[in-house]
Design a protein around this motif. Structure first.
Motif, PDB file in Angstrom:
ATOM      1  N   ARG A 157       0.822  -1.303  -0.007  1.00 40.37           N
ATOM      2  CA  ARG A 157       0.045   0.131   0.048  1.00 40.37           C
ATOM      3  C   ARG A 157       0.904   1.166   0.295  1.00 40.37           C
ATOM      4  O   ARG A 157       1.796   1.331   0.799  1.00 40.37           O
ATOM      5  CB  ARG A 157      -0.947  -0.122   1.278  1.00 40.37           C
ATOM      6  CG  ARG A 157      -1.966  -0.890   0.994  1.00 40.37           C
ATOM      7  CD  ARG A 157      -2.714  -1.037   2.402  1.00 40.37           C
ATOM      8  NE  ARG A 157      -1.810  -1.414   3.579  1.00 40.37           N
ATOM      9  CZ  ARG A 157      -2.259  -1.538   4.730  1.00 40.37           C
ATOM     10  NH1 ARG A 157      -3.511  -1.281   5.254  1.00 40.37           N
ATOM     11  NH2 ARG A 157      -1.368  -1.926   5.947  1.00 40.37           N
ATOM     12  N   ASP A 211       0.394   5.308   0.382  1.00 42.46           N
ATOM     13  CA  ASP A 211      -0.739   6.440   0.715  1.00 42.46           C
ATOM     14  C   ASP A 211       0.144   7.544   0.156  1.00 42.46           C
ATOM     15  O   ASP A 211       0.949   8.087   1.010  1.00 42.46           O
ATOM     16  CB  ASP A 211      -0.901   6.503   2.100  1.00 42.46           C
ATOM     17  CG  ASP A 211      -2.110   7.243   2.433  1.00 42.46           C
ATOM     18  OD1 ASP A 211      -2.229   8.365   1.715  1.00 42.46           O
ATOM     19  OD2 ASP A 211      -2.807   7.277   3.478  1.00 42.46           O
ATOM     20  N   CYS A 230       2.822   4.955   9.337  1.00 48.79           N
ATOM     21  CA  CYS A 230       2.969   4.140   7.917  1.00 48.79           C
ATOM     22  C   CYS A 230       3.900   3.045   8.128  1.00 48.79           C
ATOM     23  O   CYS A 230       3.700   2.086   7.525  1.00 48.79           O
ATOM     24  CB  CYS A 230       3.549   5.362   7.067  1.00 48.79           C
ATOM     25  SG  CYS A 230       2.373   6.516   6.555  1.00 48.79           S
ATOM     26  N   MET A 271       3.897   0.279   4.735  1.00 47.96           N
ATOM     27  CA  MET A 271       3.850   1.194   3.459  1.00 47.96           C
ATOM     28  C   MET A 271       5.404   1.590   3.166  1.00 47.96           C
ATOM     29  O   MET A 271       6.114   1.868   3.856  1.00 47.96           O
ATOM     30  CB  MET A 271       3.061   2.176   3.829  1.00 47.96           C
ATOM     31  CG  MET A 271       1.583   2.223   3.995  1.00 47.96           C
ATOM     32  SD  MET A 271       0.905   3.647   4.197  1.00 47.96           S
ATOM     33  CE  MET A 271      -0.774   3.275   4.725  1.00 47.96           C
ATOM     34  N   GLY A 318      -4.717   8.368  -1.953  1.00 45.99           N
ATOM     35  CA  GLY A 318      -4.435   8.146  -0.622  1.00 45.99           C
ATOM     36  C   GLY A 318      -5.695   8.459   0.144  1.00 45.99           C
ATOM     37  O   GLY A 318      -6.832   8.742  -0.364  1.00 45.99           O
ATOM     38  N   SER A 326      -5.303   3.649  -0.817  1.00 43.30           N
ATOM     39  CA  SER A 326      -3.905   3.709  -1.258  1.00 43.30           C
ATOM     40  C   SER A 326      -3.745   3.269  -2.656  1.00 43.30           C
ATOM     41  O   SER A 326      -4.691   2.706  -3.298  1.00 43.30           O
ATOM     42  CB  SER A 326      -3.191   2.763  -0.434  1.00 43.30           C
ATOM     43  OG  SER A 326      -3.875   1.461  -0.330  1.00 43.30           O
TER      44      SER A 326
END
Ligand code: AMP
Ligand code: ZN
Ligand code: FE
Ligand code: FE
Length: 277
Positions: free
Chosen positions: A6, A8, A29, A34, A244, A262
């Motif tokens: 993912r 974002d 995050c 991420m 996002g 995302s």
């Protein structure tokens, strides 16, 4: 099957109207695993440096990002910029001017509120944030709520500072073309943020003709139908795609959105290809 990573590319820190500082955002995050993110503060690039440094420590690539409020045919259109040089002097001056414009407007809003009986002061609002922060209506709403002049953050917008309400003052935004040029001259790419229902069809095509590079397709305000529509437009006009959560640290009831909206590393690779081809 390996879960798709993912990415974002839309969130706000305390350098605009988000609750968390860049490091706290990066920690979240990292927890969500991420690999790439971007912090896109309103009219502000002051949190980028620290986000990149801390992101490096945590193994997260932080793409320089910003969300600029612009004017397009009299309406406010948000423009996301990515991959620009955040030390570019022209871009920093451009954003500084926007913040000065906001400051004058905020003072007008506060004086209207004072005429209506609220005792809040702009100095007090400023004292609660860093001098590098973009201050906007959300900060005024919080101040009114703390004062007890309204019953809640949202009540402040409903009764006083929402569009067209008694203490509302329109913001003067730069023309979208100028913002696109500033981002481009600083080496970046521009995307129309959350086009949603308002920016469709003819209006969207006229916007695309302003030289933008892509569309924000994934956003909490978008329905499945919106996502399908904007994906189609992006393909037809050779536009890039971003997306996002627009997470503000939970300050706008958006806690539930983090991690759910995302794109993937593929969209970022496409941006790099566009930049370096
Ligand atoms: P500003 O850029 O200072 O005009 O502030 C705009 C921000 O205020 C938006 O991004 C929203 O977060 C918030 N806002 C505007 N209108 C409303 C509303 N009616 N209810 C809640 N938040 C609002
Ligand atoms: Zn915001
Ligand atoms: Fe926005
Ligand atoms: Fe945003």
């Amino acid at each position: 099957m390996q879960m798709q990573q993912r990415v974002d590319l839309h969130m706000h820190s305390c350098y605009s109207d988000g609750k968390l500082n860049p490091n706290q955002l990066i920690d979240l995050c990292a927890k969500a695993e991420m690999p790439i993110i971007s912090i896109t503060d309103h009219d502000n690039v002051n949190g980028i440096e620290e986000a990149i440094v801390y992101g490096n420590q945590k193994g997260i690539q932080v793409i320089p990002g910003v969300e600029v409020s612009t004017d397009f045919e009299g309406i406010e259109v948000h423009l996301l910029g990515y991959f620009f040089d955040y030390n570019n002097a022209h871009l920093k001056d451009f954003l500084n001017d926007i913040r000065l414009m906001r400051r004058k407007r905020n003072e007008l809003i506060v004086s209207k509120l004072n005429e209506m009986g609220s005792k809040i002061s702009f100095v007090s609002i400023e004292s609660k944030v860093s001098s590098q922060t973009t201050i906007g209506r959300p900060h005024i709403a919080n101040e009114l709520n703390e004062e007890g002049f309204v019953n809640s953050y949202y009540d402040a917008f409903i009764k006083y500072i929402g569009d067209g309400k008694p203490a509302y003052v329109k913001k003067t935004n730069p023309d979208i073309r100028e913002a696109v040029e500033q981002i481009s001259e600083a080496g970046g790419l521009s995307f129309i943020a959350h086009p949603g229902k308002a920016l469709r069809d003819d209006t969207l095509i006229r916007l695309i003709n302003k030289g933008i590079d892509g569309l924000e397709v994934i956003h909490p305000s978008h329905s499945d139908d919106d996502i399908e529509y904007f994906t189609g437009i992006a393909a037809e006009y050779f536009l890039l795609i971003c997306g996002g959560s627009d997470f503000h640290g939970g300050s706008k009831n958006d806690g539930k959105n983090f991690g759910k909206y995302s794109v993937t590393p593929v969209e970022v690779a496409n941006m790099k290809r566009r930049l370096f081809s």
